[in-house]
Structures are given as structure tokens and as C-alpha cells.
Design an enzyme around this catalytic site. Structure first.
Site, short mmCIF file in Angstrom:
data_model
loop_
_atom_site.label_atom_id
_atom_site.label_comp_id
_atom_site.label_asym_id
_atom_site.label_seq_id
_atom_site.Cartn_x
_atom_site.Cartn_y
_atom_site.Cartn_z
N TYR A 146 0.83 -1.21 0.00
CA TYR A 146 0.00 0.00 0.00
C TYR A 146 0.86 1.26 0.00
O TYR A 146 0.66 2.14 0.84
CB TYR A 146 -0.88 0.07 1.26
CG TYR A 146 -1.77 -1.10 1.55
CD1 TYR A 146 -2.18 -1.99 0.56
CD2 TYR A 146 -2.25 -1.30 2.85
CE1 TYR A 146 -3.01 -3.05 0.86
CE2 TYR A 146 -3.09 -2.35 3.15
CZ TYR A 146 -3.46 -3.24 2.16
OH TYR A 146 -4.29 -4.27 2.46
N ASP A 209 -11.53 -5.03 9.52
CA ASP A 209 -10.31 -4.81 8.72
C ASP A 209 -9.67 -3.45 9.07
O ASP A 209 -10.22 -2.69 9.88
CB ASP A 209 -10.60 -4.90 7.22
CG ASP A 209 -9.42 -5.51 6.45
OD1 ASP A 209 -8.27 -5.11 6.70
OD2 ASP A 209 -9.66 -6.41 5.61
N GLY A 236 -9.31 -2.33 13.29
CA GLY A 236 -7.94 -2.51 13.44
C GLY A 236 -7.05 -3.53 12.83
O GLY A 236 -7.25 -4.03 11.76
N ASP A 237 -6.06 -3.78 13.61
CA ASP A 237 -4.94 -4.61 13.22
C ASP A 237 -5.10 -5.93 13.96
O ASP A 237 -5.05 -5.98 15.19
CB ASP A 237 -3.66 -3.88 13.66
CG ASP A 237 -2.41 -4.64 13.28
OD1 ASP A 237 -2.49 -5.88 13.20
OD2 ASP A 237 -1.38 -3.98 13.08
N PHE A 238 -5.27 -7.01 13.20
CA PHE A 238 -5.55 -8.27 13.89
C PHE A 238 -4.35 -8.85 14.64
O PHE A 238 -4.47 -9.86 15.31
CB PHE A 238 -6.24 -9.31 12.98
CG PHE A 238 -5.52 -9.68 11.72
CD1 PHE A 238 -6.09 -9.37 10.49
CD2 PHE A 238 -4.33 -10.36 11.75
CE1 PHE A 238 -5.45 -9.73 9.31
CE2 PHE A 238 -3.68 -10.73 10.58
CZ PHE A 238 -4.26 -10.41 9.35
N HIS A 254 -2.25 -17.49 5.35
CA HIS A 254 -1.20 -18.13 4.56
C HIS A 254 0.07 -17.30 4.40
O HIS A 254 1.14 -17.82 4.15
CB HIS A 254 -1.76 -18.50 3.18
CG HIS A 254 -2.05 -17.30 2.33
ND1 HIS A 254 -1.22 -16.92 1.30
CD2 HIS A 254 -3.04 -16.37 2.39
CE1 HIS A 254 -1.70 -15.81 0.74
NE2 HIS A 254 -2.81 -15.47 1.38
N ASP A 255 -0.05 -15.98 4.53
CA ASP A 255 1.11 -15.11 4.33
C ASP A 255 2.06 -15.05 5.53
O ASP A 255 3.16 -14.51 5.40
CB ASP A 255 0.63 -13.66 4.10
CG ASP A 255 0.31 -13.42 2.64
OD1 ASP A 255 0.88 -14.10 1.79
OD2 ASP A 255 -0.53 -12.53 2.38
#
Lengths: 261, 261
Positions: A146, A209, A236-238, A254-255
Site C-alpha cells: 500500500y 479490517d 484494526g490490526d488483527f 497463509h502469508d
């Protein structure tokens, strides 16, 4: 053909396979499928004029697309014409309910370049964002994918396209009719949430998200009464925030390495 | 899965296909298959040490190769080992009668880069040698593919590998037992000629190619009495020289426009 030659030919197919991907990417990028939408059948000369490309190069590209089943090549009174196949009309025209155009663009513009450096990735054990942009090797996924508002929109569109494709299969893999609420962790534009509320009339879905993704979500929402049962949580940020107790995950793990999951 | 999703998944496979080619190229380039030759079974750590690469990157590369059927992944008492499959032993180890290693190297080092610029190739209607090297757009095929002795040897090896793969099928496609002489126009290292004299005990074959290619041919010749029936004619350029009256062509025409064939 002997067995030996047969397996050799299969391997040759694997070796040459990348050319097929790039033919598809190039035709999308040059808007070939958009030029042929709504059943248009045009000559190579006509297409070349519309996409502002050489006639000989366009003709070879169109023939390659025909060989891949993306275009239909017809000959009438000695004139060769090209039209979209059903597959191209459904998935490759840029506007359309099932379009994968954004996903193709992301793969052409970013993933191809990253794979160009696969050798270095294996040697260094790192992603290769720093070789294809001004990012550092230790920059986060978010900073790398991003870097600008435009890149963020392109990536979001790609993920939206991909989610749409598998949404029906995911939504119906288990019977969720006994549930009244669900949360889609990393649910992006809500493409899966939309499918879920279509399948289950009593379900309300919260999409969780990053704020900058949730901000883009409205422009991806289909119209319909069901949309009222989807809410977005730009919390937020999980990796940091407290997560809801009941949640499902489509494809965000998966990342990440095991210690972060 | 609905038909619609099925065709979408096929398209996704086409979009992502280039990654499979690059996995194969990278494993060849890093000599993974050479490291595992002669039946060796090694852990990812061992392979990483031998190819001088990161352990995490090597492990992911080996798993990807296993998914493609190029490596076999086995687990014994909790230790994961990797070994070449029959396909890899036959075609991907660099030394070997049927090796395609030179062809893979050519595709990784040159053809991938040319396809990266496919969009420009279609727009301009020209090859893209000038974008991937210091060549000009109007430089000949020869100048572009043979800029140095090393590049010439690499290209020759690639063509030798490819010819070997199809040589049996080409040599037996027609019954040539009634002939006593033949000429292979653009016959490179004589790989097809060698196959022909194996199939037809009364045939003598002349290989016709550029002097600099003929010069490289001896190092590609297999040993054997049959080799005596192959002669090389470093006479020239098939666009300029007078050609023998009886000749066959394996695959030299596809590169050229109609007016040169």
C-alpha cells in the site's frame, strides 16, 4: 510418443507455461477484452487501432488468446474476426459482476516482478519488495503493498475479485443456518460477507479490517436489501487488537509465519 | 462447485501459472536437482547449505517443487527429506543424456525477460531484445542471441536440449529407409542427425549451419560408430547460400515472417 517423450513434453509445458500467463495479462492490460465486449467481432486491424498497438503484434496476441480459449477466431469470406469467448466475457471484461480484471492487473503489475526475483528470495529468505520498489526488505506487508492510495485501491480490488470467485464455495462449505452473527476477520470489501447474507437469511456479518480498507469498502458494495445485514468495523490490526469471540477467516493466514498465527 | 466457479478456477490457474515455471527455473539455477542427484535424500537444511541459500527460502522452494512433481518429499522419524523424482533425474540434472538443463537456463535467463516486455512488443510490433540488452530493435536474431561466445554456447546448448526431446518423434514420423542421404538445414549440433543415423542404417546426414555453430558441434557429439555418417557443413547462412537439393527442416522457420521463408 514414448513415455519418456510424453513426460518430457509435460515438463516442456511447465517450462513454457509462464508465456501463457503473460499473454493473458497483456491482453487485459491493453484492454483487448473490453474492446470486444457486448459480442463485438473485430479484425486484428480494428483491434490494433482501438488499443493503439501495431497490427502484426496485435494479430499475434489475438491468435495466442484464441489458442488459450480466451477469444474466438472466426473467418468469413476471407476476413478473420475475433470475439470474446464466454470465459472472457464473464471474467476478463473490466466491468462486470464476476470480473477478475483487478486481480489480473495486480498479478501483472506486482506479482510477476516479485517472482522475477525468486532466486534472490530463496537465497536471502526475504520478500523482494525492496527490489521492485523503494521499500526496505524489512518493511511490512502493508507498507509494501500500500505505498500509495492508488496502489491500495488496486490491491483491494484484486482481493475483492479473488474473494468473489471463491465466496459461494466458502459460504456453503458448512451449514451456518443455526447462527445469527459472524465476523469476517480481514474481510476486506465484504465480498464474502455479502455472499453469506445471501445464503443465510438470519445471519448478520461484521467485517473487521484496517481503517483504510474499510474506507474503500462502500464503492464495492452491491445494491440490495441484504447489505443492511453487513456492518464494517474499522477497528484494526488483527495482530494487536482484541478480536471478537466468534469469527471465521477466509485466507489471511497463509502469508504469515507460524509464530504470528 | 458450479460450472461458473469451475471455469473461474481454470482461469485462476492460467493467471498463476507463471509462478510454477519460475519455481522450476529457480530450482535449476540454484542447482537443487544436481545437489540431489544419484538418489540422494537430504533435509532442507542440508540443501540450503549446499546451494548457499536461506533455510526458510529453500524449504519453501523444495515444497513447491514437490507439489509440481519434481521432488519427492518423505518424512521418517519426524525428519523431512527431499529427493529427485524420476522426471527430475532424467531431465533436470545438468549432466545427463536427456537433460533439459540448458533449455531451462535459456528460458530463465532470456525468454522470461523478453516476455516481461510483451506489452511493448505488441504495441511496437518488434522484438524486445533492445529492452533486455544493449542491442537495437533492428538487430538481427543472430546479433541478439549471440552477443558473446558464452551466450552463443548457452543458446546452442538450449537448442541441442530441445532437439533431443523431439528427435525420436521427428525421425520416425515418416519412413526414410528408402533414402541414402539427407541434409538438416539449420541442424545446430546435429542432435536430430544423430537420431536419424540411429534409426536408418543406410542414411548419411549433412548438417548445414553457421560456421560459429558448427565450431561448437564436436563437444555435443555422442560417441559411436554411427557418428561417422554425420558430416557438418559450415557453409553458411540459409538466407543467402545455395541450398542442397534434398533437405529437411526441423524447426527453423517459425521465427521468420512469410516473405523470408
Amino acid at each position: 510418443m514414448s513415455n519418456e517423450e510424453g513426460s518430457g513434453q509435460e515438463l516442456l509445458d511447465l517450462i513454457k507455461g509462464f508465456r501463457r500467463s503473460k499473454v493473458l495479462f497483456t491482453a487485459c492490460k491493453l484492454k483487448v477484452f473490453d474492446t470486444l465486449k457486448n459480442g463485438a467481432v473485430l479484425t486484428a486491424e480494428d483491434v490494433a487501432g482501438k488499443i493503439n498497438a501495431s497490427v502484426c503484434g496485435t494479430e499475434q496476441l489475438l491468435d495466442a488468446c484464441a489458442a488459450l480459449g480466451l477469444l474466438e477466431r472466426t473467418e468469413r469470406v476471407g476476413v478473420v474476426g475475433y470475439g470474446n469467448t464466454e470465459l472472457a466475457s464473464l471474467y476478463l471484461v473490466s466491468e462486470g459482476e464476476h470480473s477478475l480484471h483487478g486481480f489480473v492487473t495486480h498479478y501483472n503489475d506486482h506479482i510477476w516482478d516479485l517472482f522475477t526475483h525468486l532466486e534472490s528470495a530463496v537465497q536471502e529468505g526475504t520478500n523482494q519488495f525492496h527490489r521492485v520498489s523503494r521499500r526496505r526488505a524489512d518493511d511490512s506487508f502493508k507498507d509494501s503493498f500500500y505505498p500509495s492510495k492508488e496502489a491500495q485501491l488496486q490491491f483491494t480490488r484484486a482481493m475483492h475479485d479473488l474473494t468473489k470467485l471463491g465466496a459461494h464455495a466458502v459460504a456453503t462449505a458448512f451449514d451456518l443456518s443455526g447462527f445469527t452473527s459472524a465476523c469476517d476477520l480481514g474481510g476486506c470489501t465484504g465480498a464474502l460477507a455479502h455472499r453469506l447474507v445471501q445464503e443465510y437469511p438470519h445471519l448478520k456479518v461484521t467485517v473487521f479490517d484496517l481503517p483504510e480498507i474499510i474506507e474503500l469498502a462502500p464503492s464495492f458494495q452491491p445494491v440490495g436489501q441484504q447489505a443492511a445485514r453487513i456492518s464494517f468495523m474499522p477497528a484494526g490490526d488483527f495482530f494487536k487488537d482484541r478480536l471478537p469471540e466468534r469469527l471465521y477467516i477466509l485466507s489471511i493466514i497463509h502469508d504469515w509465519p507460524d509464530d504470528k498465527c
